[in-house]
Design a protein around this motif. Structure first.
Motif, mmCIF file in Angstrom:
data_model
loop_
_atom_site.group_PDB
_atom_site.id
_atom_site.type_symbol
_atom_site.label_atom_id
_atom_site.label_comp_id
_atom_site.label_asym_id
_atom_site.label_seq_id
_atom_site.Cartn_x
_atom_site.Cartn_y
_atom_site.Cartn_z
ATOM 1 N N ARG A 39 0.857 -1.204 0.021
ATOM 2 C CA ARG A 39 0.029 0.099 0.205
ATOM 3 C C ARG A 39 0.760 1.141 -0.089
ATOM 4 O O ARG A 39 1.998 1.388 0.389
ATOM 5 C CB ARG A 39 -1.121 0.032 1.154
ATOM 6 C CG ARG A 39 -0.415 0.031 2.580
ATOM 7 C CD ARG A 39 -1.459 0.059 3.732
ATOM 8 N NE ARG A 39 -2.103 -0.903 3.624
ATOM 9 C CZ ARG A 39 -2.043 -2.129 4.452
ATOM 10 N NH1 ARG A 39 -0.668 -2.128 4.962
ATOM 11 N NH2 ARG A 39 -2.789 -2.917 4.364
ATOM 12 N N ILE A 170 -10.727 9.862 -8.369
ATOM 13 C CA ILE A 170 -10.492 10.311 -7.213
ATOM 14 C C ILE A 170 -11.625 10.752 -6.319
ATOM 15 O O ILE A 170 -11.621 10.399 -5.160
ATOM 16 C CB ILE A 170 -9.363 11.526 -7.271
ATOM 17 C CG1 ILE A 170 -7.834 10.945 -7.561
ATOM 18 C CG2 ILE A 170 -9.118 12.199 -5.610
ATOM 19 C CD1 ILE A 170 -6.990 12.013 -8.012
ATOM 20 N N GLU A 173 -13.299 8.481 -4.069
ATOM 21 C CA GLU A 173 -12.595 8.178 -2.694
ATOM 22 C C GLU A 173 -12.415 6.859 -2.710
ATOM 23 O O GLU A 173 -12.774 6.160 -1.717
ATOM 24 C CB GLU A 173 -13.486 8.684 -1.459
ATOM 25 C CG GLU A 173 -13.854 10.219 -1.446
ATOM 26 C CD GLU A 173 -14.619 10.388 -0.263
ATOM 27 O OE1 GLU A 173 -15.499 9.638 0.322
ATOM 28 O OE2 GLU A 173 -14.572 11.576 0.270
ATOM 29 N N GLU A 175 -9.406 3.484 -2.401
ATOM 30 C CA GLU A 175 -8.115 3.328 -1.914
ATOM 31 C C GLU A 175 -7.045 2.837 -2.835
ATOM 32 O O GLU A 175 -5.812 3.220 -2.561
ATOM 33 C CB GLU A 175 -8.507 2.321 -0.792
ATOM 34 C CG GLU A 175 -9.422 2.846 0.236
ATOM 35 C CD GLU A 175 -9.658 1.755 1.318
ATOM 36 O OE1 GLU A 175 -8.874 0.929 1.545
ATOM 37 O OE2 GLU A 175 -10.760 1.514 1.824
ATOM 38 N N SER A 204 -1.627 9.225 -1.148
ATOM 39 C CA SER A 204 -2.639 9.263 -0.572
ATOM 40 C C SER A 204 -3.391 7.671 -0.974
ATOM 41 O O SER A 204 -4.493 7.269 -0.338
ATOM 42 C CB SER A 204 -3.674 10.251 -1.087
ATOM 43 O OG SER A 204 -3.206 11.371 -0.385
ATOM 44 N N TYR A 205 -2.795 7.292 -2.254
ATOM 45 C CA TYR A 205 -3.436 6.109 -2.680
ATOM 46 C C TYR A 205 -2.359 4.949 -3.081
ATOM 47 O O TYR A 205 -1.214 5.312 -3.078
ATOM 48 C CB TYR A 205 -4.001 6.355 -4.025
ATOM 49 C CG TYR A 205 -5.131 7.446 -4.042
ATOM 50 C CD1 TYR A 205 -6.541 7.113 -3.556
ATOM 51 C CD2 TYR A 205 -4.690 8.763 -4.042
ATOM 52 C CE1 TYR A 205 -7.490 8.284 -3.342
ATOM 53 C CE2 TYR A 205 -5.655 10.182 -4.130
ATOM 54 C CZ TYR A 205 -6.962 9.701 -3.737
ATOM 55 O OH TYR A 205 -7.782 10.737 -3.467
#
Length: 270
Positions: A39, A170, A173, A175, A204-205
């Motif tokens: 991640r 985006i 929202e 992941e 962020s992703y």
């Protein structure tokens, strides 16, 4: 998605492919894939045409479900949840794991509505003006769009349209963001802007990108998975994809563990 505690992935893996084989009818497109995708990083899938990179990418958010003959064996876990469990809604999977395609594909709507539409049907009830602005800013296209939000998405250049599509992804929202050769139809300047956007987005992703461009993989990715395909005996034109090597990008390009990887990145085939 509720994550069963006994199935949580250890470590920093966001997505785990566990002995995944994807078939079209009786033909295996890719076979026996094991791979833990971390991640908060960019992972590149590279390899020659026909090795199954895009097939694997589409399986991660169940886009292959739209192909009647396609089936999957093994498991794909997202934050510990089996994405192919019978209780999982594929529409919810695609909200959590967004996708940007090879060709820019804006909706036939205004720039504003390109962003707002998906958020609205997913139940967003916040400040839509703020969401649209923030999504366009994150995709590095706000400055080019802010004075013409009511104009058609088609009024933008190809590179701007692709960043609009990233902003649209985006806005719901997710992941994880999947990108299937997002720069292949773009000029070098637009490609550079998309790559710069990816560097910002990985804060962020989790991002997974399919690319044929070795230099792009080297520039944008933290991890690289090299796929190849072997010819099937007795099957005319048939070949099956498999994962050769998966490691940090710097290692893949400077000191790969497999000779096949070295041959590919040095241009001996592909």
């Amino acid at each position: 998605m509720k994550i069963p505690q006994d199935k949580l992935i250890k470590g920093d893996a966001s997505i785990s492919l566990q002995n995944v084989t994807i078939s079209y009818g009786d033909f295996d497109a890719v076979r026996n894939i094991y791979c833990d995708i971390p991640r908060g990083k960019v992972t590149a899938l590279i390899g020659p045409s026909g090795c199954g990179k895009s097939t694997v990418l589409r399986a991660i958010n169940r886009m292959n479900d739209l192909i009647p003959s396609c089936s999957l064996k093994g498991r794909i876990l997202f934050e510990g949840t089996d994405l192919y469990h019978p209780t999982i809604d594929p529409v919810e999977v695609r909200r959590k794991i967004g996708m940007v395609f090879q060709q820019p594909n804006p909706f036939p709507k205004s720039i504003f509505e390109n962003i707002a539409f998906g958020a609205r049907i997913n139940g967003y009830t916040g400040d839509m003006d703020e969401l649209v602005e923030q999504s366009l800013r994150k995709a590095a296209v706000w400055d080019e769009c802010k004075d013409k939000l009511n104009e058609s998405g088609y009024s933008l250049s190809g590179g701007q349209q692709q960043r609009l599509c990233i902003a649209r992804t985006i806005a719901i929202e997710p992941e994880v963001i999947l990108m299937d050769e997002p720069c292949s139809a773009l000029d070098p300047i637009s490609t550079l802007k998309i790559e710069e956007t990816m560097h910002e987005l990985k804060k962020s992703y989790t991002i997974i990108i399919v690319t044929h461009n070795m230099q792009q993989a080297l520039r944008v990715s933290d991890m690289t998975a090299f796929y190849n395909a072997e010819v099937l005996e007795g099957v005319s034109g048939g070949k099956v994809g498999y994962l050769v090597e998966f490691n940090e990008t710097e290692t893949i390009f400077s000191s790969p563990s497999q000779k096949l990887t070295q041959d590919y990145i040095s241009g001996k085939f592909g």
